[in-house]
Design an enzyme around this catalytic site. Structure first.
Site, short mmCIF file in Angstrom:
data_model
loop_
_atom_site.label_atom_id
_atom_site.label_comp_id
_atom_site.label_asym_id
_atom_site.label_seq_id
_atom_site.Cartn_x
_atom_site.Cartn_y
_atom_site.Cartn_z
N GLN A 61 14.45 -9.57 -3.58
CA GLN A 61 13.09 -10.10 -3.41
C GLN A 61 12.61 -10.78 -4.69
O GLN A 61 12.06 -11.89 -4.64
CB GLN A 61 12.14 -8.97 -3.03
CG GLN A 61 10.68 -9.34 -3.07
CD GLN A 61 9.81 -8.22 -2.55
OE1 GLN A 61 9.68 -8.07 -1.34
NE2 GLN A 61 9.23 -7.43 -3.43
N GLY A 101 0.80 -1.22 0.00
CA GLY A 101 0.00 0.00 0.00
C GLY A 101 0.83 1.27 0.00
O GLY A 101 2.02 1.24 -0.28
N LYS A 122 13.25 -2.89 -8.43
CA LYS A 122 13.86 -2.12 -7.34
C LYS A 122 14.26 -3.06 -6.21
O LYS A 122 15.32 -2.93 -5.63
CB LYS A 122 12.90 -1.06 -6.80
CG LYS A 122 13.57 -0.16 -5.78
CD LYS A 122 12.56 0.63 -4.96
CE LYS A 122 11.78 -0.30 -4.07
NZ LYS A 122 10.93 0.37 -3.10
N GLY A 158 5.44 3.74 -9.03
CA GLY A 158 6.11 2.45 -9.21
C GLY A 158 5.10 1.32 -9.14
O GLY A 158 5.06 0.43 -10.01
N HIS A 159 4.24 1.36 -8.09
CA HIS A 159 3.19 0.35 -7.99
C HIS A 159 2.27 0.41 -9.21
O HIS A 159 1.88 -0.61 -9.76
CB HIS A 159 2.33 0.61 -6.75
CG HIS A 159 3.05 0.49 -5.44
ND1 HIS A 159 3.25 1.57 -4.62
CD2 HIS A 159 3.59 -0.58 -4.80
CE1 HIS A 159 3.88 1.18 -3.52
NE2 HIS A 159 4.11 -0.12 -3.60
N1 ATP Z 1 10.10 2.46 -7.92
C1 ATP Z 1 9.57 1.28 -8.21
N2 ATP Z 1 9.59 0.83 -9.49
C2 ATP Z 1 9.06 -0.38 -9.79
N3 ATP Z 1 8.52 -1.21 -8.90
C3 ATP Z 1 8.48 -0.82 -7.62
C4 ATP Z 1 9.00 0.44 -7.21
N4 ATP Z 1 8.82 0.55 -5.86
C5 ATP Z 1 8.22 -0.57 -5.45
N5 ATP Z 1 8.01 -1.40 -6.50
C6 ATP Z 1 7.43 -2.75 -6.45
O1 ATP Z 1 6.14 -2.71 -5.94
C7 ATP Z 1 5.87 -3.93 -5.25
C8 ATP Z 1 5.34 -3.63 -3.88
O2 ATP Z 1 6.35 -2.95 -3.14
P1 ATP Z 1 6.10 -2.21 -1.77
O3 ATP Z 1 4.66 -2.12 -1.50
O4 ATP Z 1 7.02 -2.77 -0.75
O5 ATP Z 1 6.53 -0.70 -2.14
P2 ATP Z 1 7.86 0.05 -1.83
O6 ATP Z 1 7.79 1.38 -2.47
O7 ATP Z 1 9.00 -0.88 -2.16
O8 ATP Z 1 7.80 0.29 -0.30
P3 ATP Z 1 9.06 0.20 0.68
O9 ATP Z 1 10.16 0.94 0.04
O10 ATP Z 1 8.54 0.81 1.90
O11 ATP Z 1 9.31 -1.27 0.81
C9 ATP Z 1 7.21 -4.69 -5.21
O12 ATP Z 1 7.21 -5.65 -6.26
C10 ATP Z 1 8.20 -3.61 -5.49
O13 ATP Z 1 9.40 -4.08 -6.08
MG MG Z 2 9.13 -2.51 -0.64
#
Ligand code: ATP
Ligand code: MG
Length: 299
Positions: free
Chosen positions: A171, A49, A167, A54-55
């Site tokens: 994982q 969330g 990113k 990116g999400h």
């Molecule tokens: N900048 C980004 N570009 C592409 N994918 C992203 C990016 N940030 C997060 N994701 C992807 O979104 C999905 C969910 O990630 P998550 O909800 O942990 O977000 P986050 O921005 O990585 O949060 P945090 O940095 O707090 O972990 C994961 O597959 C993650 O790799």
């Molecule tokens: Mg993350």
């Protein structure tokens, strides 16, 4: 002064038909039932969330490649260490749901921690070697929590494809390994890193940064770009490439390097001497208590 109206006097508001609100599913049983009632290709985007571009890039790709898309929002307690930010993790469910509706998502899976980890819960997934270095070394138990929750989410959602960001490079590799090892039959789709205009990789945790830290943070991407330039010019010595990144990061007093790694692209074993195959150059820099990740693939 009044004048005869011309075209430029009007703003035309086109009333776009709003997407239907996605189904909201809060238990594994409800999620499973929804899947049983909706046949055809299903894409899945697991998130914690506090959504950003990116999400949404993952979500848009899933919507383009599948008949339907499910997004999960679950801040998974088992992947946070005891001194990490689980309680303070940023949350904004109302905004998230509105973004997902605009994106045309079909269902949002929002399980509670109590549903996911009922009393007596005692089964965990342990992916071995590939979880040991890097984030696994800095955050003991993190990938045990990640692998466990992703398997549980996969089991409930029943997707054909699942979308993960590059990113979180380790994982992604852990999930690819688990999916193969346990015959999960889900296609894992890696998605490129979405960045702010100044190069900072988007992350929900970027909101933790002070204005000074935020202004300094693009140094991560700059240091990686410099090494990528050396690689493109033919540099193949692992120490030289790591050192080039470290030297740039050392110029920023607000950032403390957690690690800089040049590792085998698949196994994540740290490389020494001359680098031959594809490699992952990854790093974590702490700004105060905020850990920022970034990486680039060298091939
Ligand atoms: N900048 C980004 N570009 C592409 N994918 C992203 C990016 N940030 C997060 N994701 C992807 O979104 C999905 C969910 O990630 P998550 O909800 O942990 O977000 P986050 O921005 O990585 O949060 P945090 O940095 O707090 O972990 C994961 O597959 C993650 O790799
Ligand atoms: Mg993350």
């Amino acid at each position: 002064m009044a004048h005869a109206p011309t075209d430029s006097d009007y703003i035309v508001i086109v009333d776009e038909p709003a997407n239907p609100a996605p189904a909201i599913l809060t238990t594994p049983e409800a999620m499973r039932r929804w899947r049983a009632e909706h046949s055809g290709s299903l894409g899945f985007v697991p998130t914690m969330g506090y959504l950003h571009e990116g999400h949404l890039a993952l979500v848009n790709r899933s919507c383009a490649e599948n008949l339907r898309t499910v997004v999960s929002i679950f801040v998974n307690p088992t992947q946070f260490g005891p001194n990490e930010d689980f309680e303070k993790y940023p949350r904004d469910e109302v905004r998230d749901l509105s973004l997902l509706r605009d994106a045309g998502v079909d269902a949002v899976y929002l399980p509670s921690a109590a549903e996911m980890y009922p009393p007596g819960f005692q089964t965990y997934v342990n992916v071995e070697e590939v979880t040991q270095p890097l984030e696994g070394a800095s955050r003991p138990g993190h990938f045990r929590g990640v692998a466990t929750v992703v398997l549980k989410l996969f089991n409930a959602v029943g997707a054909d494809r699942a979308y993960f960001g590059r990113k979180d490079a380790q994982q992604l590799r852990v999930i690819q390994r688990m999916t193969r090892d346990l015959d999960l039959g889900v296609e894992i789709v890696p998605c490129d890193i979405e960045r702010e205009a100044d190069g900072l990789a988007m992350s929900s945790r970027n909101v933790y940064l002070s204005p000074e830290q935020r202004a300094a943070a693009p140094i991560l991407k700059r240091s990686l770009d410099h090494a990528k330039g050396l690689w493109a010019a033919g540099e193949r010595n692992a120490d030289t490439l790591r050192r080039a990144v470290l030297d740039i990061l050392a110029t920023e007093p607000l950032g403390e390097v957690d690690y800089v790694s040049l590792a085998d692209d698949v196994t994540l074993e740290e490389l020494t001497g001359t680098v031959t195959g594809p490699a992952l150059l990854s790093l974590v820099v702490r700004f105060g208590r905020t850990r920022l990740l970034d990486n680039v693939e060298l091939r």
